[in-house]
Design a protein around this motif. Structure first.
Motif, PDB file in Angstrom:
ATOM      1  N   CYS A  59      14.992  -9.701 -10.789  1.00 29.26           N
ATOM      2  CA  CYS A  59      14.825 -11.128 -10.478  1.00 29.26           C
ATOM      3  C   CYS A  59      13.377 -11.586 -10.467  1.00 29.26           C
ATOM      4  CB  CYS A  59      15.499 -11.472  -9.158  1.00 29.26           C
ATOM      5  SG  CYS A  59      14.544 -11.012  -7.704  1.00 29.26           S
ATOM      6  N   GLY A  60      12.435 -10.655 -10.379  1.00 28.19           N
ATOM      7  CA  GLY A  60      11.019 -11.013 -10.534  1.00 28.19           C
ATOM      8  C   GLY A  60      10.295 -11.481  -9.278  1.00 28.19           C
ATOM      9  N   HIS A  61      10.920 -11.395  -8.106  1.00 27.20           N
ATOM     10  CA  HIS A  61      10.292 -11.969  -6.913  1.00 27.20           C
ATOM     11  C   HIS A  61       9.211 -11.110  -6.264  1.00 27.20           C
ATOM     12  CE1 HIS A  61      12.491 -15.713  -5.859  1.00 27.20           C
ATOM     13  NE2 HIS A  61      13.262 -15.253  -6.834  1.00 27.20           N
ATOM     14  N   LYS A  79      15.201 -10.644  -4.055  1.00 27.14           N
ATOM     15  CA  LYS A  79      16.539 -11.178  -4.257  1.00 27.14           C
ATOM     16  C   LYS A  79      17.463 -10.086  -4.769  1.00 27.14           C
ATOM     17  CE  LYS A  79      16.137 -15.314  -2.763  1.00 27.14           C
ATOM     18  NZ  LYS A  79      17.055 -15.934  -1.789  1.00 27.14           N
ATOM     19  N   CYS A  80      17.146  -9.539  -5.970  1.00 29.68           N
ATOM     20  CA  CYS A  80      18.100  -8.608  -6.585  1.00 29.68           C
ATOM     21  C   CYS A  80      17.991  -7.191  -6.031  1.00 29.68           C
ATOM     22  CB  CYS A  80      17.934  -8.606  -8.103  1.00 29.68           C
ATOM     23  SG  CYS A  80      16.446  -7.762  -8.682  1.00 29.68           S
ATOM     24  N   LEU A  84       6.977  -3.388  -9.193  1.00 31.22           N
ATOM     25  CA  LEU A  84       7.963  -4.143  -8.421  1.00 31.22           C
ATOM     26  C   LEU A  84       8.214  -3.374  -7.131  1.00 31.22           C
ATOM     27  CD1 LEU A  84      10.154  -4.830 -11.509  1.00 31.22           C
ATOM     28  CD2 LEU A  84       9.196  -6.632 -10.076  1.00 31.22           C
ATOM     29  N   GLU A 118      21.738 -12.437   1.051  1.00 28.95           N
ATOM     30  CA  GLU A 118      21.409 -11.018   1.191  1.00 28.95           C
ATOM     31  C   GLU A 118      20.004 -10.855   1.754  1.00 28.95           C
ATOM     32  OE1 GLU A 118      23.844  -8.675  -2.201  1.00 28.95           O
ATOM     33  OE2 GLU A 118      21.969  -9.529  -2.882  1.00 28.95           O
ATOM     34  N   CYS A 131      12.838 -15.153 -14.244  1.00 29.47           N
ATOM     35  CA  CYS A 131      13.036 -14.994 -12.797  1.00 29.47           C
ATOM     36  C   CYS A 131      14.175 -15.860 -12.275  1.00 29.47           C
ATOM     37  CB  CYS A 131      11.757 -15.331 -12.052  1.00 29.47           C
ATOM     38  SG  CYS A 131      10.461 -14.141 -12.420  1.00 29.47           S
ATOM     39  N   PHE A 132      14.888 -15.316 -11.305  1.00 25.51           N
ATOM     40  CA  PHE A 132      15.985 -16.096 -10.718  1.00 25.51           C
ATOM     41  C   PHE A 132      16.063 -15.926  -9.211  1.00 25.51           C
ATOM     42  CE2 PHE A 132      17.965 -12.047 -12.032  1.00 25.51           C
ATOM     43  CZ  PHE A 132      18.634 -11.659 -10.887  1.00 25.51           C
ATOM     44  N   PRO A 171       2.432 -13.930   0.490  1.00 16.07           N
ATOM     45  CA  PRO A 171       1.427 -13.168  -0.249  1.00 16.07           C
ATOM     46  C   PRO A 171       0.806 -13.955  -1.417  1.00 16.07           C
ATOM     47  CG  PRO A 171       3.548 -12.015  -0.214  1.00 16.07           C
ATOM     48  CD  PRO A 171       3.771 -13.368   0.391  1.00 16.07           C
ATOM     49  N   GLU A 212       6.874  -4.344   2.091  1.00 17.35           N
ATOM     50  CA  GLU A 212       7.970  -5.312   2.102  1.00 17.35           C
ATOM     51  C   GLU A 212       7.489  -6.528   1.337  1.00 17.35           C
ATOM     52  OE1 GLU A 212       8.460  -6.128   6.260  1.00 17.35           O
ATOM     53  OE2 GLU A 212      10.037  -4.630   6.434  1.00 17.35           O
ATOM     54  N   ASN A 213       8.366  -7.131   0.541  1.00 10.07           N
ATOM     55  CA  ASN A 213       8.072  -8.419  -0.082  1.00 10.07           C
ATOM     56  C   ASN A 213       9.385  -9.179  -0.170  1.00 10.07           C
ATOM     57  OD1 ASN A 213       5.467  -9.185  -0.547  1.00 10.07           O
ATOM     58  ND2 ASN A 213       5.369  -8.506  -2.674  1.00 10.07           N
ATOM     59  N   ARG A 214       9.293 -10.482  -0.379  1.00  6.46           N
ATOM     60  CA  ARG A 214      10.523 -11.242  -0.557  1.00  6.46           C
ATOM     61  C   ARG A 214      11.255 -10.713  -1.796  1.00  6.46           C
ATOM     62  NH1 ARG A 214      11.862 -16.811   0.822  1.00  6.46           N
ATOM     63  NH2 ARG A 214      13.669 -17.480  -0.395  1.00  6.46           N
ATOM     64  N   ASN A 257       6.955  -8.650  -7.186  1.00  7.01           N
ATOM     65  CA  ASN A 257       5.937  -7.843  -7.870  1.00  7.01           C
ATOM     66  C   ASN A 257       4.586  -7.868  -7.179  1.00  7.01           C
ATOM     67  OD1 ASN A 257       5.296 -10.607  -8.889  1.00  7.01           O
ATOM     68  ND2 ASN A 257       3.766  -9.469 -10.037  1.00  7.01           N
ATOM     69  N   GLY A 272      15.296 -14.797  10.254  1.00  4.77           N
ATOM     70  CA  GLY A 272      15.622 -15.874   9.316  1.00  4.77           C
ATOM     71  C   GLY A 272      17.093 -16.241   9.393  1.00  4.77           C
ATOM     72  N   HIS A 279       7.761 -14.839   2.946  1.00  3.96           N
ATOM     73  CA  HIS A 279       8.578 -13.938   3.765  1.00  3.96           C
ATOM     74  C   HIS A 279       9.285 -14.740   4.855  1.00  3.96           C
ATOM     75  CE1 HIS A 279       6.077 -10.002   2.896  1.00  3.96           C
ATOM     76  NE2 HIS A 279       6.238 -10.736   1.818  1.00  3.96           N
ATOM     77  N   ALA A 280      10.306 -14.133   5.460  1.00  4.65           N
ATOM     78  CA  ALA A 280      11.007 -14.805   6.564  1.00  4.65           C
ATOM     79  C   ALA A 280      10.062 -15.065   7.728  1.00  4.65           C
ATOM     80  CB  ALA A 280      12.195 -13.961   7.025  1.00  4.65           C
ATOM     81  N   PHE A 317       8.788 -19.018  -3.623  1.00  2.00           N
ATOM     82  CA  PHE A 317       9.148 -17.853  -4.443  1.00  2.00           C
ATOM     83  C   PHE A 317       8.827 -16.538  -3.736  1.00  2.00           C
ATOM     84  CE2 PHE A 317       8.453 -14.950  -8.121  1.00  2.00           C
ATOM     85  CZ  PHE A 317       9.617 -15.176  -8.832  1.00  2.00           C
ATOM     86  N   GLU A 344      -1.008  -8.422  -3.164  1.00  2.82           N
ATOM     87  CA  GLU A 344      -0.091  -9.557  -2.982  1.00  2.82           C
ATOM     88  C   GLU A 344       1.141  -9.132  -2.199  1.00  2.82           C
ATOM     89  OE1 GLU A 344       0.400 -11.310  -6.913  1.00  2.82           O
ATOM     90  OE2 GLU A 344      -1.511 -12.342  -6.719  1.00  2.82           O
ATOM     91  N   TYR A 345       0.910  -8.604  -0.991  1.00  2.61           N
ATOM     92  CA  TYR A 345       2.015  -8.207  -0.117  1.00  2.61           C
ATOM     93  C   TYR A 345       1.689  -8.530   1.313  1.00  2.61           C
ATOM     94  CZ  TYR A 345      -1.004  -4.051  -0.194  1.00  2.61           C
ATOM     95  OH  TYR A 345      -2.080  -3.198  -0.183  1.00  2.61           O
TER      96      TYR A 345
END
Lengths: 356, 281
Positions: free
Chosen positions: B252-254, B246-247, B261, B57, A255-256, A290, B242-244, B256, B80, A284-285, A281, B280-281
Motif C-alpha cells: 500500500c506504500g504507507h 494499511k496493508c 518498507l 485494521e 498507494c492506497f 514522520p 512503527e509507522n502508519r 516507507n 485511536g 500515527h494514532a 498519509f 522518517e519514523y
C-alpha cells in the motif's frame, strides 16, 4: 510476429464481434477531456484523442474497490467475518491504450506481484485484460517517454499495437493474447512487409523534444539526495499545495488506503487510491507525523519515483514520461526539472546543474 | 490465488487489564478455524493486523511467544479509533487477525550470543515474546547471558508484572526492573530512567553481545549514547520501528523509510541499517 492490416472501415465491425466475448474499454470524450471508460454496446472508442486526462491505471486498479463484505447483525451466522464478494473476471480489452500507460503496468506490477505476496485483486484484473495499444504519432509537449524507458511506439507491455497509417491500421500481434483477440475480431489480412512501422516510429520519436537524464540516479547517495534541502527540495516544494493531482493522474502511483464503510447492519472494506501528498498519509494514532512537512511530502514523491524505486528494483525510474503530472500541476512543479536536478546533484558543492 | 488481505477469524478468549490507568489491555485470541493457527506460525518480533469489521485494521506486535500454543496474545494501548473500540470489546467477541507480518528479531544471528533487552513503557510486547521464547527449556541453551532492563513511569505501569517478578527470581536471566519514581516503601527494584540504569548494569559491547531496544523515542534517544559509551557497534544494536500502515505486506506504500518498507523489510532493523535511511519514523 504477425502484422495485419485493418482497414478503417473494418475496425467497427471487428469491435462489434469483440463485444461478444470481451468487455471493451476505450477512450471516450467527456466535456473537454478524454477518459478510459467501459464502452456501452455499440459505442466506439474515440481514437482521435491525444491522451486521456487520467491514466488508464483505473481499469486494472479502480480508484475505489470493494475488498470484502461483512454483516454486523449479531443474529447472522457470519457476524463480523469478512468475505470476498463474488466477482466476475471476464476477459476485457483496452482499445487504444497509449504505450506509456501500458508500460506503466509493468512498473506497477513489481509492487502488486511479489514473490512473497500477490495482490489478488490487481492480478486477476490484469490477467483478464488484453492491451490493444495505439501508437502515439503526435506526442504532447510535456511527453518525455523516450528518456523514461518507454516511447511513442513502445511495444514492451502490449498484446497488440495498432499504428494508424492513412486509410488503415497496421496491427502488430505481439502476444498469444493479442493473436486471439485479432482472430476473434476477424482481423486476418496480413500486411505487406515493409518499413512503414520503423519510419513512422522514427518520425514520432523525433517529435519528442523534452527529455530527462537518469544515468546518475542509481549511483547518487540516497541520503545525500534526501538531505539536499536547499539545492532541491525547498525550492521545489515552496509552491506545492499538496493537492494530490499528480499522484491521481500518474499511471505508476500505486498507494492506497483501506477503509470500512458500514450501512446499517452491513458494510464493506474497500480500498481507495491514496496520496503521499496528504499529511494523513503518514500520521500515527499518537499524532506524531514522520512526514509532517510539505517539503517532506514533495521529496517523498520524487525520491520514490526517481531514487527508491531505482535502487530497489534496478529497472530504471518509476515513471514512463507520460507528462500528465507536468501538464496538470496547478503550480508548475515539473518532474523533468526535478529529475535532472537529482541526476546532476553534486553533494560536494550541494548544487545541481539545472536552474530552478 | 490466495487473498493476502483476508484476516483469520478469531474469538477473544481472555482480556487482561495490564496497567493501573487501564490504558493497556492484553487480548488473548483463539482461532475459529482449525488449521489457521498453524498457518499463523510466527517468530518473536513479528506483528499482525488486528481487524475489526466496520472499523478497520491496526498493526500490533505479537506479545505471545511461538513456544506458547493454542492462542496468540497482543497488548494494545488505547489511542485511536480501532484500539478504543477494541478496549470496549468483550470476551467471546469475534474479530480477525492477519499475519504474521514483517521480519523478526534476528534469531539465527543471536544464537550463542549474549542478549541485552532494553525496553520502556508499553513497547515491551515483542520483548516479552522474545524473553518467553529464549527462556523456553528447548531454547535457553542457544543463548549466553540474557539481561533485561525494563522501565515504566511507575510500578503500576509495568506490563506483565507477575511474569517480571517470576523472571527476577530466576538465575538464568538478569532482570533489571526500574521505575521513574514511586513512593511505595516495599519497592525493591531500581528507581531511575532506563538510560541511566543501562549505563550501570549493561555488559560492555563486544562481538558476542547484542542489544535489542524498544521504547519511546525519548528513551531511545538517550540510550543510544550510553550504548556508544559501552562500545556497542551499530550492527549489534537492534531496533523495532512503527509507522502508519494499511496493508502490512509491502504493497500500500504507507510505511516507507527511504526504499525500505517498515512492514515488510522491517519492523526490525539494526542501527547500522537505520543510519542509511531517512529518519522518517
Amino acid at each position: 510476429m504477425k502484422v495485419i492490416k485493418i482497414d478503417k472501415s473494418e475496425l467497427d465491425a471487428g469491435l462489434e464481434k469483440l463485444e461478444k466475448s470481451f468487455r471493451l474499454i476505450g477512450p471516450v470524450k467527456e466535456k473537454n477531456y478524454y477518459a478510459f471508460k467501459e464502452l456501452k454496446p455499440g459505442q466506439k472508442p474515440d481514437l482521435g484523442f491525444s491522451n486521456s486526462r487520467l491514466s488508464a491505471k483505473s481499469i486494472v486498479y479502480p480508484q475505489s474497490e470493494v475488498m470484502f463484505e461483512y454483516s454486523l447483525d449479531r443474529n447472522d451466522e457470519k457476524y463480523a467475518i469478512l468475505e470476498e464478494p463474488a466477482r466476475s473476471y471476464q476477459p476485457r480489452a483496452i482499445i487504444g491504450i497509449r504505450p506509456c500507460d501500458a508500460d506503466a503496468y509493468e512498473i506497477v506490477r513489481r509492487n502488486f506481484d511479489t514473490p512473497e505476496y500477490k495482490d489478488s485483486y490487481w492480478l486477476k484484473n490484469y490477467e483478464a485484460t488484453t492491451l490493444v495499444g495505439l501508437a502515439c504519432k503526435n506526442p504532447g509537449a510535456t511527453c518525455f517517454c523516450t528518456s523514461a524507458h518507454s516511447g511513442p511506439f513502445s511495444e514492451k507491455n502490449l498484446d497488440v499495437m495498432l499504428v494508424e497509417n492513412n486509410d488503415h491500421y497496421l496491427g502488430r500481434l505481439l502476444t498469444e493474447k493479442g493473436e486471439k483477440l485479432a482472430e476473434t475480431a476477424g482481423w486476418t489480412t496480413t500486411a505487406a512487409a515493409d518499413d512503414t512501422f520503423e519510419n513512422l516510429k522514427q518520425e514520432a520519436e523525433s517529435k519528442i523534444k523534452s527529455k530527462v537524464s537518469t544515468d546518475n540516479l542509481a549511483s547518487q547517495s540516497l541520503i545525500a539526495l534526501h538531505e539536499a534541502e536547499s539545492a532541491i527540495w525547498e525550492t521545489e516544494a515552496v509552491s506545492c499545495i499538496n493537492c494530490g493531482t499528480c499522484t491521481h493522474a500518474c499511471p505508476t502511483c500505486w498507494c492506497f488506503d483501506v477503509q470500512d464503510e458500514t450501512y446499517g447492519k452491513s458494510g464493506v472494506r474497500m480500498r481507495n487510491w491514496d496520496s503521499c501528498m496528504y499529511p494523513l498519509f503518514t500520521v500515527h494514532a499518537s499524532g506524531h507525523n514522520p512526514r509532517g512537512t510539505k517539503i517532506g511530502r514533495v521529496r517523498q514523491r520524487f525520491m520514490h519515483k526517481l531514487k527508491y524505486y531505482v535502487d530497489k528494483y534496478e529497472k530504471g525510474i518509476q515513471c514512463t514520461g507520460c507528462g500528465r503530472c507536468v501538464r496538470l500541476c496547478p503550480v508548475n512543479i515539473d518532474i523533468r526539472r526535478i529529475c535532472n536536478k537529482m541526476n546532476s546533484f553534486d553533494p560536494e558543492t550541494s548544487s545541481c546543474e539545472v536552474a530552478s | 490465488m490466495q487473498n493476502p488481505y483476508l484476516p483469520y477469524p478469531v474469538r477473544i478468549d481472555d482480556i487482561t487489564v495490564e496497567t493501573e490507568d487501564k490504558s493497556l489491555k492484553t487480548f488473548k485470541f483463539v482461532f475459529l478455524n482449525p488449521g489457521d493457527e498453524e498457518k499463523f506460525a510466527y517468530q518473536a518480533g513479528q506483528f499482525a493486523e488486528l481487524s475489526i469489521a466496520g472499523l478497520g485494521e491496526i498493526p500490533i506486535g505479537i506479545a505471545s511467544s511461538p513456544t506458547e500454543k493454542g492462542f496468540v496474545k497482543f497488548t494494545v494501548f488505547k489511542t485511536g479509533k480501532v484500539t478504543s473500540y477494541l478496549h470496549a470489546m468483550k470476551e467471546g467477541d469475534i474479530m480477525g487477525i492477519r499475519g504474521p507480518m514483517g521480519n523478526s528479531y534476528p534469531w539465527d544471528q543471536l544464537k550463542g550470543k549474549t542478549v541485552v533487552i532494553i525496553g520502556g513503557g508499553f513497547a515491551f510486547t515483542t520483548l516479552r515474546s522474545s524473553i518467553v521464547y529464549m527462556l523456553h527449556p528447548d531454547n535457553r541453551s542457544n543463548f549466553k547471558d540474557i539481561h533485561v532492563i525494563y522501565g515504566a513511569r511507575s510500578p503500576g505501569m509495568l506490563l506483565y508484572k507477575d511474569e517480571l517478578m517470576a523472571w527476577a527470581q530466576r538465575d538464568d536471566i538478569n532482570m533489571h526492573i526500574t521505575v521513574d519514581g514511586t513512593d511505595d516503601p516495599e519497592w525493591k527494584y531500581h528507581k531511575g530512567f532506563v538510560p541511566a540504569i543501562t549505563e550501570q548494569v549493561a555488559p560492555p559491547g563486544n562481538a558476542d553481545t547484542y542489544a535489542i531496544i524498544c521504547g519511546p523515542p525519548i528513551m531511545i534517544k538517550f540510550t543510544q549514547p550510553v550504548l556508544d559509551k559501552l562500545d556497542y557497534s551499530h550492527d549489534k544494536i537492534i531496533m523495532s520501528l512503527e509507522n502508519r500502515m494499511k496493508c502490512g505486506i509491502g504493497i500500500c506504500g504507507h510505511c516507507n523509510i527511504g526504499k525500505e518498507l517498515v512492514c515488510k523489510d522491517g519492523p526490525v532493523f539494526t542501527l547500522e541499517q537505520l543510519n542509511q535511511t531517512p529518519k522518517e519514523y
